[in-house]
Design a protein around this motif. Structure first.
Motif, short mmCIF file in Angstrom:
data_model
loop_
_atom_site.label_atom_id
_atom_site.label_comp_id
_atom_site.label_asym_id
_atom_site.label_seq_id
_atom_site.Cartn_x
_atom_site.Cartn_y
_atom_site.Cartn_z
N TYR A 37 0.82 -1.22 0.00
CA TYR A 37 0.00 0.00 0.00
C TYR A 37 0.85 1.27 0.00
O TYR A 37 0.45 2.31 -0.47
CB TYR A 37 -0.93 -0.02 1.21
CG TYR A 37 -1.79 -1.25 1.19
CD1 TYR A 37 -3.04 -1.24 0.58
CD2 TYR A 37 -1.34 -2.47 1.73
CE1 TYR A 37 -3.82 -2.38 0.52
CE2 TYR A 37 -2.11 -3.61 1.68
CZ TYR A 37 -3.35 -3.56 1.08
OH TYR A 37 -4.12 -4.69 1.00
N VAL A 46 4.18 -5.46 1.26
CA VAL A 46 3.39 -6.34 2.13
C VAL A 46 3.50 -7.78 1.62
O VAL A 46 3.61 -8.73 2.38
CB VAL A 46 1.91 -5.88 2.14
CG1 VAL A 46 1.01 -6.94 2.72
CG2 VAL A 46 1.77 -4.58 2.92
N LEU A 68 -2.54 -16.88 8.05
CA LEU A 68 -3.10 -16.16 9.19
C LEU A 68 -3.62 -14.79 8.79
O LEU A 68 -3.28 -14.29 7.71
CB LEU A 68 -2.01 -15.99 10.27
CG LEU A 68 -1.40 -17.26 10.83
CD1 LEU A 68 -0.32 -16.93 11.85
CD2 LEU A 68 -2.46 -18.15 11.46
N ASN A 69 -4.41 -14.16 9.66
CA ASN A 69 -4.86 -12.78 9.43
C ASN A 69 -3.64 -11.91 9.17
O ASN A 69 -2.64 -12.00 9.90
CB ASN A 69 -5.61 -12.23 10.64
CG ASN A 69 -6.93 -12.93 10.89
OD1 ASN A 69 -7.23 -13.32 12.00
ND2 ASN A 69 -7.72 -13.12 9.86
N GLY A 70 -3.72 -11.09 8.13
CA GLY A 70 -2.62 -10.18 7.83
C GLY A 70 -1.48 -10.81 7.04
O GLY A 70 -0.46 -10.16 6.78
N ALA A 71 -1.64 -12.07 6.62
CA ALA A 71 -0.57 -12.76 5.88
C ALA A 71 -0.34 -12.16 4.49
O ALA A 71 0.74 -12.29 3.93
CB ALA A 71 -0.89 -14.25 5.76
N GLY A 72 -1.39 -11.55 3.92
CA GLY A 72 -1.24 -10.93 2.60
C GLY A 72 -2.15 -11.52 1.53
O GLY A 72 -1.97 -11.25 0.35
N LYS A 73 -3.17 -12.29 1.94
CA LYS A 73 -4.06 -12.93 0.97
C LYS A 73 -4.84 -11.89 0.15
O LYS A 73 -4.83 -11.92 -1.08
CB LYS A 73 -5.04 -13.88 1.70
CG LYS A 73 -4.35 -14.95 2.53
CD LYS A 73 -5.34 -15.87 3.23
CE LYS A 73 -6.19 -15.20 4.28
NZ LYS A 73 -5.42 -14.69 5.46
N SER A 74 -5.52 -10.98 0.87
CA SER A 74 -6.32 -9.96 0.16
C SER A 74 -5.43 -9.02 -0.64
O SER A 74 -5.82 -8.57 -1.72
CB SER A 74 -7.15 -9.14 1.15
OG SER A 74 -8.07 -9.98 1.79
N THR A 75 -4.25 -8.74 -0.13
CA THR A 75 -3.32 -7.85 -0.86
C THR A 75 -2.91 -8.50 -2.18
O THR A 75 -2.85 -7.83 -3.22
CB THR A 75 -2.09 -7.53 0.02
OG1 THR A 75 -2.55 -7.03 1.28
CG2 THR A 75 -1.19 -6.51 -0.62
N LYS A 128 -5.83 -8.13 -4.47
CA LYS A 128 -5.98 -6.75 -4.97
C LYS A 128 -5.00 -6.47 -6.11
O LYS A 128 -5.32 -5.73 -7.03
CB LYS A 128 -5.75 -5.75 -3.83
CG LYS A 128 -6.94 -5.65 -2.88
CD LYS A 128 -6.64 -4.68 -1.74
CE LYS A 128 -7.56 -4.90 -0.56
NZ LYS A 128 -7.05 -4.29 0.67
N GLU A 139 -14.91 -10.23 -0.43
CA GLU A 139 -15.28 -10.64 0.92
C GLU A 139 -16.47 -9.80 1.41
O GLU A 139 -17.42 -10.31 2.00
CB GLU A 139 -14.07 -10.43 1.84
CG GLU A 139 -14.28 -10.96 3.23
CD GLU A 139 -13.03 -10.82 4.10
OE1 GLU A 139 -12.03 -10.23 3.65
OE2 GLU A 139 -13.08 -11.30 5.24
N HIS A 177 -10.35 -19.19 5.12
CA HIS A 177 -9.93 -19.76 6.40
C HIS A 177 -10.70 -21.05 6.67
O HIS A 177 -10.36 -21.79 7.57
CB HIS A 177 -10.24 -18.79 7.55
CG HIS A 177 -9.36 -17.57 7.56
ND1 HIS A 177 -8.04 -17.63 7.89
CD2 HIS A 177 -9.61 -16.28 7.27
CE1 HIS A 177 -7.52 -16.42 7.83
NE2 HIS A 177 -8.46 -15.58 7.44
P1 ATP Z 1 -7.25 -11.60 6.71
O1 ATP Z 1 -7.20 -13.09 6.87
O2 ATP Z 1 -7.36 -10.91 8.01
O3 ATP Z 1 -8.25 -11.13 5.68
P2 ATP Z 1 -5.08 -11.17 4.77
O4 ATP Z 1 -4.15 -12.33 4.68
O5 ATP Z 1 -6.06 -11.01 3.67
O6 ATP Z 1 -5.77 -11.16 6.20
P3 ATP Z 1 -4.17 -8.53 4.05
O7 ATP Z 1 -5.48 -7.83 4.16
O8 ATP Z 1 -3.61 -8.80 2.70
O9 ATP Z 1 -4.15 -9.88 4.90
O10 ATP Z 1 -3.11 -7.65 4.88
C1 ATP Z 1 -1.71 -7.84 4.76
C2 ATP Z 1 -1.01 -6.67 5.44
O11 ATP Z 1 -1.33 -5.47 4.74
C3 ATP Z 1 -1.41 -6.46 6.91
O12 ATP Z 1 -0.25 -6.15 7.63
C4 ATP Z 1 -2.33 -5.27 6.86
O13 ATP Z 1 -2.20 -4.49 8.02
C5 ATP Z 1 -1.82 -4.49 5.65
N1 ATP Z 1 -2.92 -3.75 4.98
C6 ATP Z 1 -4.09 -4.26 4.55
N2 ATP Z 1 -4.85 -3.31 3.97
C7 ATP Z 1 -4.13 -2.15 4.05
C8 ATP Z 1 -4.36 -0.82 3.62
N3 ATP Z 1 -5.48 -0.47 2.98
N4 ATP Z 1 -3.38 0.11 3.87
C9 ATP Z 1 -2.24 -0.25 4.50
N5 ATP Z 1 -1.97 -1.50 4.92
C10 ATP Z 1 -2.89 -2.45 4.69
#
Ligand code: ATP
Length: 234
Positions: A12, A17, A36-43, A46, A82, A191
């Motif tokens: 971001y 990330v 895990l939460n925050g692992a980077g899946k949604s990133t 995107k 999601e 998950h």
């Molecule tokens: P979850 O299982 O909770 O959905 P995830 O694996 O999809 O988690 P991401 O949402 O990809 O995780 O987040 C990965 C990292 O990017 C995290 O450290 C989060 O804090 C950071 N992050 C996510 N969205 C943003 C944003 N809009 N701006 C800055 N950092 C972000």
């Protein structure tokens, strides 16, 4: 037909990330992304949708590179987010028409398909409803219907099972299986492996923005020294 993600690094801000992600999905392949939460899946998702610009690496779908031909690339992808994203001023019917237009679908065939999907998710009597009348789960179902209506080569699904009723979960699993049988490509973050593994056998595990292992759940358990009964979310 193939999705290739090569050395993808991004996030971001300037700080990455996700780091050096390499993934390939072949026709007729469904791949789960877990971690895990925050692992980077949604990133990661995107970046594939073109919502974030990679710092390094490239994403290519059927020889079309996202950065070079974004419109062409995005027309080959449907997405189930999601959190449902609907236009507050459009009815369900208008959402379906918008999908048909955006993906340049044959209207007659598309309405036949739309009606099957609407019946499956018990939305067939709600064509004139605006999003404000739908519950969260119903909005999720609308997103599923429009994504499968688009009938693209690649379907990206972000954490779909939370909030859906059991019948909808089972319908979604069937639709994923059918899409795979029709040589579509599926990428799904989740998950809830008990549901996911009914349709998806291979998974990439993300940890702190990096892929640690790709394989079947048995391969992954072996990699981490886990027993069959152990959860991955530890
Ligand atoms: P979850 O299982 O909770 O959905 P995830 O694996 O999809 O988690 P991401 O949402 O990809 O995780 O987040 C990965 C990292 O990017 C995290 O450290 C989060 O804090 C950071 N992050 C996510 N969205 C943003 C944003 N809009 N701006 C800055 N950092 C972000």
């Amino acid at each position: 037909m193939v999705l290739k993600i090569e050395h993808l690094t991004g996030g971001y801000t300037g700080i990455p990330v996700i780091k050096d992600i390499n993934l390939e999905i072949q026709p007729g392949e469904a791949l789960g992304i877990i971690g895990l939460n925050g692992a980077g899946k949604s990133t990661t998702i995107k970046h594939i949708l073109g919502l974030l610009r990679p710092q390094k690496g490239k994403i290519v779908l059927n020889s079309v590179e996202l950065i070079k031909q974004p419109t062409e690339f995005k027309r080959q992808i449907a997405y189930i987010p999601e959190v449902p994203v609907l236009y507050e001023e459009l009815t369900l019917k208008e959402h379906l028409e918008l999908t048909m237009m955006s993906y340049q679908l044959d209207e007659k065939k598309a309405w036949k398909r739309a009606n099957e999907l609407l019946k499956m998710f018990r939305l067939d009597d709600k064509l004139d409803w605006m999003p404000i009348y739908f519950s969260k789960g119903m909005k999720q179902k609308v997103m599923i219907v429009t994504a499968f209506l688009a009938d693209t080569d690649l379907l990206v699904i972000d954490e779909p099972f939370t909030g859906l009723d059991p019948l909808a979960v089972s319908n979604l699993i069937d639709l994923i299986k059918k899409a795979v049988a029709q040589k579509k490509m599926i990428l799904m973050s989740t998950h809830i492996l008990a549901d996911a593994e009914q349709a998806i056998s291979n998974y990439a595990v993300l940890n702190n923005g990096k892929i640690e292992v790709i394989g079947s759940l048995t391969d992954i358990r072996k990699h981490y020294g886990l027993n069959e009964s152990d959860s991955f979310d530890k």
